[in-house]
Design an enzyme around this catalytic site. Structure first.
Site, mmCIF file in Angstrom:
data_model
loop_
_atom_site.group_PDB
_atom_site.id
_atom_site.type_symbol
_atom_site.label_atom_id
_atom_site.label_comp_id
_atom_site.label_asym_id
_atom_site.label_seq_id
_atom_site.Cartn_x
_atom_site.Cartn_y
_atom_site.Cartn_z
ATOM 1 N N HIS A 66 34.607 74.283 57.255
ATOM 2 C CA HIS A 66 33.894 74.394 58.537
ATOM 3 C C HIS A 66 32.725 73.420 58.588
ATOM 4 C CE1 HIS A 66 36.121 78.091 58.855
ATOM 5 N NE2 HIS A 66 35.528 78.600 57.806
ATOM 6 N N HIS A 91 23.635 72.990 55.583
ATOM 7 C CA HIS A 91 24.898 72.447 56.072
ATOM 8 C C HIS A 91 24.616 71.737 57.393
ATOM 9 C CE1 HIS A 91 24.463 76.339 58.058
ATOM 10 N NE2 HIS A 91 24.961 75.681 59.087
ATOM 11 N N HIS A 93 26.208 70.324 61.435
ATOM 12 C CA HIS A 93 27.144 70.378 62.573
ATOM 13 C C HIS A 93 27.048 69.001 63.229
ATOM 14 C CE1 HIS A 93 27.228 74.848 62.336
ATOM 15 N NE2 HIS A 93 25.982 74.677 61.919
ATOM 16 N N GLU A 104 24.102 71.941 67.805
ATOM 17 C CA GLU A 104 24.410 73.280 68.341
ATOM 18 C C GLU A 104 23.386 73.661 69.396
ATOM 19 O OE1 GLU A 104 25.427 75.919 64.833
ATOM 20 O OE2 GLU A 104 27.332 75.503 65.844
ATOM 21 N N HIS A 117 21.098 72.560 59.321
ATOM 22 C CA HIS A 117 20.615 73.949 59.166
ATOM 23 C C HIS A 117 20.299 74.227 57.702
ATOM 24 C CE1 HIS A 117 22.806 75.172 63.101
ATOM 25 N NE2 HIS A 117 21.587 74.699 63.332
ATOM 26 N N THR A 198 25.901 81.062 63.854
ATOM 27 C CA THR A 198 26.672 80.369 64.902
ATOM 28 C C THR A 198 28.139 80.245 64.506
ATOM 29 O OG1 THR A 198 26.351 78.149 64.009
ATOM 30 C CG2 THR A 198 24.639 79.007 65.496
#
Ligand SMILES: NS(=O)(=O)c1c(F)c(F)c(S(=O)(=O)CCO)c(N[C@H]2CCCc3ccccc32)c1F
Ligand SMILES: [Zn+2]
Length: 263
Positions: A66, A91, A93, A104, A117, A198
């Site tokens: 992910h 991590h 996004h 996000e 994050h 999230t």
């Protein structure tokens, strides 16, 4: 748990079928629209402790299908929040080469290229993140908005290893570095609100702190992130590139977003 993705039949509009909290209250991310913002003069600068890790120490960089995540030692801590929080992992996004907008959180509808994050758990109350993850006062996540611009040497300290975690479930040990370098220069200007993970299981357990000032990474660094990793495992015949791994903005349900700055 059940598999979930960001698109297709297991995409975010279907997460609730296996993860009911994803359809619950206080979901994240949200759009920071002007009407929701309220200046709060009591919001003190975020203080980070022991973020300057020694290069003699090793961290685990992994691809969980992910995101790419970096394990962090619990002696890295956050203070200046309602509780003491200890780090667990960080991590990212991000968007895709054709749509380089994958943050996000959004600011008045503006989506940034990517978002970092840094996940912490309430170590005043819980022994580890697994015990904290589903508690309303369990987690605190720092969000850093990322835009494309100057090369960022701090991000390169782990982006340079992406080829070692190309496939789902791959993990490597990397030399630790100063995690503070990934954050903006000033930690006094931020958005603060109560929200959720999230990703599934979407627990409403996160005190969000998203810094107002974005950091930059270069176009080349962004493309490395957006093209180097796959959500599929090495065994699978068809590699599925991992990008666009961001959840769309959730209903703010008249939540107030506190801000530590005045326009
Ligand atoms: N955006 S987000 O909400 O910050 C966020 C993610 F987006 C994200 F993908 C992850 S994950 O990589 O663990 C994949 C699925 O949870 C997490 N994990 C956290 C919370 C869940 C429990 C746990 C346990 C150990 C370490 C980290 C975490 C996450 F918090
Ligand atoms: Zn995240």
């Amino acid at each position: 748990g059940a598999k979930w993705t960001y698109t297709g039949p297991d995409g975010e509009d279907h997460w609730y079928k296996h993860y009911p909290f994803c359809r619950g209250p206080f979901q994240s991310p949200i759009d920071f629209e002007p009407e929701l913002l309220r200046y709060d003069p009591t919001l003190v600068p975020v203080e980070v402790r022991n973020y300057n890790l020694s290069s003699h120490e090793q961290l685990t960089l992994s691809n969980n299908g992910h995101s790419v995540q970096l394990s962090l030692p619990p002696r890295m801590q956050l203070s200046g929040l309602p509780h003491l929080y200890s780090a667990a992992q960080l991590h990212l996004h991000w968007g895709s080469p054709s749509l380089p907008a994958g943050s996000e959180h959004t600011v008045n509808g503006r989506r940034f290229a990517a978002e970092l994050h840094v996940v912490h758990f309430n170590s005043d109350r819980y022994p580890n993140i697994s015990m904290a993850a589903d508690k309303s006062d369990g987690l605190a996540v720092l969000g850093v908005l990322i835009e494309i611009g100057e090369f960022n040497p701090a991000f390169n300290q782990f982006l340079k290893y992406l080829n070692g975690v190309k496939y789902k479930d791959q993990r490597i040990q990397i030399s630790a570095f100063n995690i503070r370098g990934l954050l903006p220069a000033h930690l006094n200007e931020y958005y603060r609100y109560d929200g959720s993970l999230t990703t599934p299981p979407c627990y409403a357990s996160v005190l969000w702190t998203v810094f107002k000032n974005p950091v930059t990474i270069s176009e080349k660094q962004f493309l490395a992130l957006a093209t180097s990793v796959f959500s599929s495992s090495q065994q699978e015949s068809a590699p599925v590139v991992l990008n666009g791994n961001y959840r769309k903005p959730q209903n703010s349900e008249n939540r107030i977003v506190l801000v530590s700055f005045q326009e």
